[in-house]
Design an enzyme around this catalytic site. Structure first.
Site, PDB file in Angstrom:
ATOM      1  N   HIS A 121       0.813  -1.210   0.000  1.00  0.00           N
ATOM      2  CA  HIS A 121       0.000   0.000   0.000  1.00  0.00           C
ATOM      3  C   HIS A 121       0.853   1.270   0.000  1.00  0.00           C
ATOM      4  O   HIS A 121       1.924   1.340   0.606  1.00  0.00           O
ATOM      5  CB  HIS A 121      -0.935   0.018   1.216  1.00  0.00           C
ATOM      6  CG  HIS A 121      -0.199   0.099   2.526  1.00  0.00           C
ATOM      7  ND1 HIS A 121       0.182   1.292   3.102  1.00  0.00           N
ATOM      8  CD2 HIS A 121       0.258  -0.871   3.356  1.00  0.00           C
ATOM      9  CE1 HIS A 121       0.821   1.065   4.232  1.00  0.00           C
ATOM     10  NE2 HIS A 121       0.891  -0.247   4.417  1.00  0.00           N
ATOM     11  N   HIS A 164      12.397  -1.145 -12.260  1.00  0.00           N
ATOM     12  CA  HIS A 164      12.233  -2.599 -12.393  1.00  0.00           C
ATOM     13  C   HIS A 164      12.200  -3.204 -10.992  1.00  0.00           C
ATOM     14  O   HIS A 164      13.190  -3.127 -10.254  1.00  0.00           O
ATOM     15  CB  HIS A 164      13.374  -3.191 -13.214  1.00  0.00           C
ATOM     16  CG  HIS A 164      13.247  -4.662 -13.473  1.00  0.00           C
ATOM     17  ND1 HIS A 164      14.122  -5.333 -14.302  1.00  0.00           N
ATOM     18  CD2 HIS A 164      12.372  -5.596 -13.036  1.00  0.00           C
ATOM     19  CE1 HIS A 164      13.779  -6.625 -14.348  1.00  0.00           C
ATOM     20  NE2 HIS A 164      12.722  -6.806 -13.577  1.00  0.00           N
TER      21      HIS A 164
END
Length: 212
Positions: free
Chosen positions: A136, A145
Site C-alpha cells: 500500500h 524494475h
C-alpha cells in the site's frame, strides 16, 4: 482485438509475450529487435529492426510494449517511440492482484503472481516482475524494475529507473533513489541515494551506478 507490437526479443520478451497471450483481446503483429536487419514473417507476425516501429506507429489501432529489461534502454526507446506518436499498452497478467485503488501507468507490465495493494502508484514503463509485492501507498517511478520475488512494504518510494534485485526487501517508508540499484536478496533499512548500488543484509551502499 488490439494490435500490439513488442519491442525486444530476449528472455524478458518471452515472458511479456506469454502475458499478452494470457490476456486475450490482443493480436501480436510484430516483434522488433535490432538483432534483425531484414523483415521476415512467421505465423503472421512481423520480425524486424526497431526502426520499423516508426511505420507501425502510424496505424492508430497499434499499441506498443517495450520488452527490454535494461531500464535506461527502455527509457531511450520509449522516448524515440513517443516522437513517432506511439501509444503504449499497460499489461497486467490475469494471475496477479491489483487493488482497484492502485494506478499503473502506460507501458508498464505486471507479471504473474504479483500483488499491488491499495493506493500504490506505478509509473510508466515499469516492470513489476513475477511474484513481487508492491504494498500500500508505494510510489514506483517511471522505468523502474521490481525484480521477481522482491517485497516493497508500505509507503516505499522507488525512484525513476531504479532496479530492485530479485528477492530484495525494503522496510516501510524508505526511499530508493533515481537510477539506484538494490542487489538481489538485500534488505533495505536506510534510504538509498540516487545512482548508488546497495547490497547485503542490511543493504550498504557500495558503488556508483554506471547508468549508460
Amino acid at each position: 482485438m488490439r494490435k500490439i507490437v513488442v519491442i525486444g526479443h530476449g528472455g524478458h520478451s518471452k515472458v511479456v509475450q506469454d502475458t499478452i497471450q494470457s490476456l486475450g483481446g490482443h493480436t501480436l503483429i510484430a516483434v522488433l529487435d535490432d538483432r534483425y536487419t531484414d523483415i521476415s514473417y512467421k505465423d503472421g507476425v512481423q520480425f524486424g529492426p526497431v526502426s520499423e516501429a516508426k511505420k507501425l506507429a502510424k496505424d492508430h489501432d497499434v499499441v506498443f510494449t517495450i520488452a527490454i529489461g535494461t531500464n535506461w534502454v527502455r527509457e531511450k526507446i520509449a522516448k524515440e517511440l513517443y516522437d513517432y506518436g506511439a501509444t503504449f499498452e499497460t499489461l497486467i497478467h490475469p494471475f496477479s492482484f491489483v487493488s482497484p485503488s492502485a494506478h499503473i501507468g502506460p507501458g508498464s507490465v505486471v507479471m504473474a503472481g504479483t500483488v499491488i495493494n491499495a493506493d500504490a502508484v506505478i509509473g510508466s514503463h515499469v516492470i513489476v516482475n513475477s511474484g513481487s509485492i508492491v504494498e500500500h501507498d508505494n510510489f514506483i517511478g517511471d522505468y523502474a524494475h521490481i525484480s521477481p520475488g522482491s517485497v516493497m512494504t508500505g509507503n516505499v518510494t522507488v525512484g525513476t529507473g531504479a532496479h530492485v534485485g530479485a528477492g530484495a526487501k525494503v522496510i516501510p517508508g524508505k526511499t530508493i533513489g533515481d537510477w539506484a540499484v538494490v542487489g538481489a536478496g538485500a534488505v533495505v533499512v536506510h534510504d538509498i541515494p540516487h545512482e548508488q548500488t546497495a547490497v547485503g543484509v542490511p543493504a550498504v551502499v557500495k558503488s556508483k551506478v554506471l547508468i549508460k
